[in-house]
Motif scaffolding. Structure first.
Motif, short mmCIF file in Angstrom:
data_model
loop_
_atom_site.label_atom_id
_atom_site.label_comp_id
_atom_site.label_asym_id
_atom_site.label_seq_id
_atom_site.Cartn_x
_atom_site.Cartn_y
_atom_site.Cartn_z
N ILE A 16 2.11 47.86 -12.13
CA ILE A 16 2.04 48.51 -10.86
C ILE A 16 2.52 50.12 -10.75
O ILE A 16 3.53 50.19 -11.07
CB ILE A 16 2.93 47.72 -9.85
CG1 ILE A 16 2.26 45.90 -9.84
CG2 ILE A 16 3.14 47.95 -8.55
CD1 ILE A 16 3.14 45.18 -9.08
N PHE A 17 1.68 50.59 -10.18
CA PHE A 17 1.83 52.22 -10.39
C PHE A 17 2.11 52.57 -8.91
O PHE A 17 1.04 52.87 -7.95
CB PHE A 17 0.60 52.89 -10.91
CG PHE A 17 0.63 54.47 -11.11
CD1 PHE A 17 1.87 54.97 -11.54
CD2 PHE A 17 -0.57 55.10 -10.74
CE1 PHE A 17 1.98 56.40 -11.55
CE2 PHE A 17 -0.51 56.77 -10.91
CZ PHE A 17 0.65 57.11 -11.17
N ILE A 18 3.17 53.33 -8.56
CA ILE A 18 3.43 54.17 -7.64
C ILE A 18 4.41 55.30 -7.63
O ILE A 18 5.13 55.27 -8.62
CB ILE A 18 4.27 53.28 -6.50
CG1 ILE A 18 5.44 52.60 -6.85
CG2 ILE A 18 3.23 52.30 -5.51
CD1 ILE A 18 6.14 51.64 -5.91
N ASN A 32 7.45 43.74 -3.58
CA ASN A 32 7.09 42.54 -3.23
C ASN A 32 6.16 41.91 -4.34
O ASN A 32 6.21 41.06 -4.87
CB ASN A 32 6.72 42.36 -1.99
CG ASN A 32 7.76 42.23 -0.81
OD1 ASN A 32 9.06 42.42 -1.44
ND2 ASN A 32 7.61 42.19 0.36
N LEU A 33 5.02 42.44 -4.36
CA LEU A 33 4.02 42.26 -5.50
C LEU A 33 4.57 41.90 -6.92
O LEU A 33 4.35 41.08 -7.62
CB LEU A 33 2.79 43.09 -5.47
CG LEU A 33 2.14 43.10 -4.26
CD1 LEU A 33 0.78 44.31 -4.31
CD2 LEU A 33 1.16 41.75 -4.13
N ALA A 34 5.21 43.13 -7.25
CA ALA A 34 5.79 42.97 -8.72
C ALA A 34 6.89 41.79 -8.71
O ALA A 34 6.80 41.13 -9.61
CB ALA A 34 6.65 44.38 -8.97
N ASP A 35 7.47 41.69 -7.93
CA ASP A 35 8.74 40.63 -7.79
C ASP A 35 8.06 39.02 -7.79
O ASP A 35 8.44 38.44 -8.60
CB ASP A 35 9.55 40.61 -6.67
CG ASP A 35 10.54 41.88 -6.73
OD1 ASP A 35 10.90 42.37 -7.73
OD2 ASP A 35 11.17 42.24 -5.72
N GLY A 41 5.96 34.33 -13.79
CA GLY A 41 6.10 34.55 -15.14
C GLY A 41 5.14 35.29 -15.75
O GLY A 41 4.97 35.43 -16.93
N ALA A 42 4.72 36.51 -15.08
CA ALA A 42 3.97 37.36 -15.45
C ALA A 42 4.56 38.44 -16.06
O ALA A 42 5.83 38.71 -15.59
CB ALA A 42 3.20 38.08 -14.68
N LYS A 43 4.18 39.16 -17.15
CA LYS A 43 4.97 40.34 -17.72
C LYS A 43 4.55 41.54 -16.89
O LYS A 43 3.43 42.14 -16.89
CB LYS A 43 4.80 40.63 -19.21
CG LYS A 43 5.33 39.56 -19.90
CD LYS A 43 4.87 39.59 -21.51
CE LYS A 43 5.25 38.69 -22.29
NZ LYS A 43 4.93 38.62 -23.69
N VAL A 44 5.51 42.20 -16.03
CA VAL A 44 5.11 43.08 -15.19
C VAL A 44 5.82 44.33 -15.39
O VAL A 44 7.23 44.31 -15.77
CB VAL A 44 5.50 42.49 -13.57
CG1 VAL A 44 5.20 43.60 -12.44
CG2 VAL A 44 4.76 41.18 -13.37
N SER A 45 5.06 45.33 -15.29
CA SER A 45 5.80 46.62 -15.42
C SER A 45 5.63 47.61 -14.27
O SER A 45 4.66 47.61 -13.66
CB SER A 45 5.12 47.71 -16.63
OG SER A 45 5.41 46.92 -17.82
N LEU A 46 6.77 48.23 -13.76
CA LEU A 46 6.66 48.87 -12.49
C LEU A 46 6.71 50.33 -12.81
O LEU A 46 7.74 50.91 -13.58
CB LEU A 46 7.95 48.81 -11.64
CG LEU A 46 7.80 49.44 -10.31
CD1 LEU A 46 6.53 49.19 -9.60
CD2 LEU A 46 9.14 49.06 -9.37
#
Length: 375
Positions: A16-18, A32-35, A41-46
């Protein structure tokens, strides 16, 4: 959880890029989307250009925080973004805010990675361009028309924004309207926290509330004037949460109207929901919006709302006035009357909260999973 791209199952990897985590509505939505995805269970990078902003402390330990060199300008981070995409090759990248969207699309086009690029449009771009004095924002519709067709998907945060994008000439088959993920369990928890401000003590006059950046778009002068008109007939107070460039102008207007003792501008607060839950009426006075997160936040805590019928979002959220009164943009008298009527005959808090469930994180994530081909 796995992401699937073009029918091939892959290890979960969502970026997720901002630019930063400044205290705006778009940043809140992206967080909120990242959280939400991380919790599922997804591997999320902000991925941030600058690791700064009041929301930075709220990033979950489940989320990997990536900073592209802490550059002061978005374009200076372009080489780092290319390196990140080439090295990590996330299955999908969600981008928010127009500048970041365009830079991410350039990066993918240049290095031809397989990452699925999904750009999110948080604002009514035509209205924004017509009203702004900044050349960059005036040019945004043209840049969007040229570069957004490179995206795999374009998410509009309301039907009104989707219609505007189609009118700008973007391919309709790439556009999907998905409302913002506003209502979370954390929101309800925070709404129950205490507020020490004396205006919310028992037997105090009702507090009218607004919230947002203190900028032209939010048109807080109309709200202040409406409260001044209302005060001719009843005792009320006004509190506007948020910070921005128009603070001095708003403070001058408050003094001019003799409202110094009944209007408060406390600035950015980390937990606005506790304040919203104790307000008598929440008012969105904007000239334009993409969606209007604050309206959903207010009804989620059971607070009655009044909103301008601006493009776009409020009419969709409030079902054309079923869940809160809509008034014309800039209509001081109409806003004052709508606030008075709402104070006299507020809707059921439970009815408002049921409506807010349409904008829950769980419901919205399910729609994002459809376009990201997540299983």
């Amino acid at each position: 959880m796995n992401f699937q791209l073009i029918g091939v199952e892959m290890t979960s990897s969502l970026a997720i890029f901002i630019p930063s985590l400044d205290g705006g509505g778009a940043e809140r939505v992206m967080l909120n989307l990242a959280d939400g995805f991380a919790t599922q269970g997804a591997k999320v990078s902000l991925v941030l250009v600058k690791a700064e902003g009041p929301y930075l402390s709220q990033v979950s330990s489940q989320i990997k925080l990536v900073t592209l060199g802490n550059q002061q300008k978005l374009l200076l981070s372009f080489p780092e973004l290319i390196n990140y995409l080439r090295r990590e090759q996330p299955v999908a990248m969600l981008c928010g805010q127009e500048d970041a969207n365009i830079v991410a699309l350039w990066a993918k086009q240049l290095i031809k990675v397989s990452t699925q690029m999904v750009v999110i449009v948080h604002n009514h771009l035509s209205r924004d361009a017509q009203t702004s004095t900044q050349l960059k924002r005036q040019l945004t519709p043209h840049l969007v028309r040229w570069f957004y067709p490179w995206a795999d998907r374009i998410v509009a945060v309301s039907q009104g924004v989707a219609e505007d994008l189609v009118a700008l000439g973007l391919p309709k088959d790439k556009i999907r309207a998905i409302y913002n993920p506003v209502v979370t369990a954390e929101l309800h928890h925070q709404a129950r926290e205490p507020v020490s401000h004396s205006w919310f003590a028992p037997d105090q006059p009702p507090v009218i509330m607004g919230a947002g950046r203190l900028e032209h778009q939010k048109d807080f002068p109309t709200l202040i004037r409406a409260v001044a008109k209302l005060q001719q007939h009843r005792l009320v107070r006004l509190m506007i949460l948020g910070e921005g460039k128009k603070r001095s102008e708003l403070e001058a207007l408050v003094r001019e109207l003799g409202l110094t003792d009944s209007v408060a501008l406390p600035g950015f607060v980390s937990n606005p929901y506790a304040y919203m839950a104790r307000a008598a009426v929440f008012v969105l006075s904007s000239i334009w919006e993409g969606f209007g997160n604050v309206l959903v936040e207010a009804i989620a805590v059971g607070t009655p709302v009044v909103a301008t019928d601006c493009k776009s979002g409020p009419a969709e959220i409030l079902a054309n006035g079923q869940y809160g009164k809509l008034v014309a943009v800039g209509d001081v008298a109409g806003m004052a009357d709508a606030i008075a009527q709402t104070l006299d005959c507020p809707p059921s808090p439970l009815e408002l909260q049921r409506r807010a469930d349409e904008f829950s994180t769980t419901k919205v994530l399910a729609e994002y999973r459809q376009i990201l081909q997540v299983t």
